[in-house]
Write an enzyme that holds these catalytic residues in place. Structure first.
Site, PDB file in Angstrom:
ATOM      1  N   ASP A 266       6.651   9.917  -0.826  1.00  0.00           N
ATOM      2  CA  ASP A 266       5.876   8.972  -0.817  1.00  0.00           C
ATOM      3  C   ASP A 266       6.084   7.785  -2.056  1.00  0.00           C
ATOM      4  O   ASP A 266       6.911   8.309  -2.752  1.00  0.00           O
ATOM      5  CB  ASP A 266       4.421   9.443  -0.764  1.00  0.00           C
ATOM      6  N   ASP A 342       1.137   2.050   6.872  1.00  0.00           N
ATOM      7  CA  ASP A 342       0.444   3.467   7.852  1.00  0.00           C
ATOM      8  C   ASP A 342       0.260   2.657   9.202  1.00  0.00           C
ATOM      9  O   ASP A 342      -0.631   1.690   9.307  1.00  0.00           O
ATOM     10  CB  ASP A 342      -0.785   4.083   7.342  1.00  0.00           C
TER      11      ASP A 342
HETATM   12  C1  GLA Z   1       0.684   7.567   2.672  1.00  0.00           C
HETATM   13  C2  GLA Z   1       1.657   7.701   3.675  1.00  0.00           C
HETATM   14  C3  GLA Z   1       1.065   8.560   5.112  1.00  0.00           C
HETATM   15  C4  GLA Z   1       0.381   9.909   4.338  1.00  0.00           C
HETATM   16  C5  GLA Z   1      -0.581   9.652   3.282  1.00  0.00           C
HETATM   17  C6  GLA Z   1      -0.980  11.033   2.589  1.00  0.00           C
HETATM   18  O1  GLA Z   1      -0.452   6.664   3.117  1.00  0.00           O
HETATM   19  O2  GLA Z   1       1.941   6.622   4.322  1.00  0.00           O
HETATM   20  O3  GLA Z   1       1.841   8.571   5.898  1.00  0.00           O
HETATM   21  O4  GLA Z   1       1.255  10.739   3.923  1.00  0.00           O
HETATM   22  O5  GLA Z   1       0.000   8.821   2.481  1.00  0.00           O
HETATM   23  O6  GLA Z   1      -1.928  10.710   1.700  1.00  0.00           O
END
Ligand code: GLA
Length: 530
Positions: A266, A342
């Site tokens: 991430d 997301d």
């Molecule tokens: C980010 C990522 C998600 C998930 C969350 C976990 O938002 O984009 O896909 O992995 O972190 O905290």
């Protein structure tokens, strides 16, 4: 008493009526096909005789552990025979799991046969031993949109069990991926997830819901499946758990030692680090702005480290598209990269997100995939609230459209709903081998969007066998007639058209194919080049 009799009579009448005329509505297309607007199951049930599925090419690195379960539908017991297996690899003839050590660099053509009392299926598979992994888009499950910070070892094992028992593995799903929140956090409402982030040697400490990571990956591998894990280049992850900043090498080695096969990396909490002028390793921002090198740095670092592990670890970049990651994700060792934020926050804009992702289609190729985030159908937890999984609000037709778009875009097919609540309809959307075959096509091309207006658009994907997969999409509120002119596909004359969701030939069409496309839905066909 009378009231009770009346009540039960009414209940019985409703039940009988429901059986006679199920609550489904249909519209008829010009060719006589039926398009449903309710939870109608389109994918035909797998036949009892074997049908081998899965990719035609599989990449692995020489000398590393090899694991490939032959995806195959059909009544068990099935016997698997593989011709052409290179030295170092064996197949378990009862489970169809090919394992061992990846042979020397080169291409190995296998001929797989699966036999049961009802019949036989054969399929070729080429193992490409070399640098490249994920020659076709990774397929699997990720816990995020179902379990958020509630994930446990038990839930991950259960997901692996269900990947097998539901038939998902039989169509090619293989990765069982843990997302955020498996580590300790400095502060969390569940005290069992709070604790020291690292031990005296600096090793990451999983939280108390993950008592033994090696045992967990052993369990997943014993089923022929692969295991994935998550971290962030910052000091903390997005969920506020331990990140890998300044422990990159140590963590990657740890993941490899534990036996993980996939890393989602991430960005969270790295933004500040990228601005930190005190860390000499990190490219300096210019006028307070992170440079391209600055965006690339943490991924380049981790990409190099992963390549040097004695395991094949697929590297998924999750930095939401910053610095146009699709242009350089592969050069830093990534096999896939998220192209946007997301999807959980944008699920109602799914068509728009897919159209945006399609703009980067030229960067999609074997081993290099644009990732528009997970498949969220079935039971998912509302992402704004990180809620307990509930049945999706998404209309059934839109779920077919979702899966069709992801297949046509050659996106990783990672399901992120609650595996323990998989229902027949959801399995039908996730597990149509003809739709998946479009996704897994060895050419690795992402579909091109042709003919787009506010409501309707067409996606066309060239397939390795010379045929074309086409998605006819309708974002509008009413069913609509759509025409696919073969000239737009550079085809002339008559062509066989196959409905991929129904796995049914619709006939040979001259110059064009016209379909009634349901509101928010899709008609997905394959146009044979003959
Ligand atoms: C980010 C990522 C998600 C998930 C969350 C976990 O938002 O984009 O896909 O992995 O972190 O905290």
């Amino acid at each position: 008493m009378m009231n009770k009799i009346l009540y039960y009579t009414i209940v019985l009448a409703i039940a009988i009526l429901g059986q006679i005329c199920p609550i489904q509505s249909f519209s008829q297309n010009t060719e006589g096909g039926l398009f449903a607007s309710e939870r109608l199951i389109l994918t035909p049930k797998p036949k009892p005789s074997p049908r081998i599925n899965g990719p035609l090419v599989y990449g692995a690195r020489p000398g590393n552990p090899f694991l490939y379960p032959i995806p195959c539908q059909g009544e068990r017991q099935i016997r698997f025979l593989v011709k052409g297996l290179p030295p170092g690899l064996t197949v378990d003839e009862n489970t169809g799991i090919i394992s061992g050590v990846t042979p020397a660099k080169g291409k190995y053509s296998l001929l797989i046969t699966a036999t049961n009392s009802k019949g036989k299926s054969t399929r070729e598979l080429t193992i490409v031993s070399g640098d490249k992994l994920a020659l076709t888009p990774p397929m699997g499950w990720n816990h995020w949109y179902a379990h958020y910070d509630r994930i446990t070892d038990q839930m991950v094992r259960e997901a692996a069990d269900i990947m097998i028992s539901s038939g998902m593995a039989d169509v090619g799903y293989q990765y069982v991926n843990i997302d955020d929140c498996w580590m300790n956090s400095p502060k969390h409402n569940d005290p069992k997830r709070v604790g020291p982030l690292r031990d005296d040697q600096g090793n990451l400490i999983p939280n108390s819901y993950f008592p033994d990571m090696s045992a967990l990956t052993d369990y997943i591998h014993s089923k022929g499946l692969k295991a994935g894990i998550y971290t962030s280049p910052g000091p903390l992850t997005c969920g506020g758990f331990a990140g890998s900043y300044q422990h990159e090498e140590q963590d990657a080695r740890q993941f490899a030692d534990w036996g993980f096969d996939f890393l989602k990396y991430d960005w969270c909490s790295y933004g500040k680090i990228a601005q930190n002028l005190d860390d000499p390793r990190i490219p300096e921002p210019i006028n307070g702005k992170i440079t391209l090198e600055g965006y690339q740095y943490p991924y380049k670092l981790m990409g190099e480290i992963l390549k040097n592990q004695n395991r094949d670890i697929v590297f998924n970049l999750c930095q939401y598209g910053m610095g146009e990651v699709w242009k350089w994700g592969a050069s830093v060792g990534g096999q896939s990269w998220r192209t946007s934020g997301d999807l959980g926050f944008e699920l109602d804009r799914i068509f728009e997100v897919a159209l945006k992702n399609s703009e980067y289609r030229q960067y999609s190729k074997p081993g290099e995939w644009n990732d528009p985030d997970y498949i969220q159908i079935g039971y998912i937890g509302h992402s704004h609230k990180q809620g307990i999984p509930e049945l999706t609000w998404m209309p059934p037709n839109m779920q077919y459209a979702y899966m069709s778009m992801w297949s046509l875009m050659a996106a990783p097919l990672i399901y992120s709903g609650d595996m323990s609540k998989l229902d027949e309809f959801t399995i039908n959307v996730l597990c149509n081998p003809e739709v998946i075959e479009v996704n897994q096509d060895p050419l690795g091309e992402a579909a091109m969007v042709i003919k787009q207006n506010e409501e309707l658009f067409l996606m066309v994907k060239n397939l390795a066998d010379g045929s074309k997969a086409v998605g006819m999409f309708n974002r509008g509120n009413n069913d609509a007639e759509m025409t696919l002119n073969f000239s737009e596909l550079q085809l002339t004359g008559k062509h066989l058209v196959r409905d991929l969701w129904r796995q049914k030939d619709l006939g040979r069409y001259n110059r064009k194919f016209v379909a009634q496309v349901p509101s928010k839905g899709v008609v997905m066909v394959k146009i044979e080049n003959k």
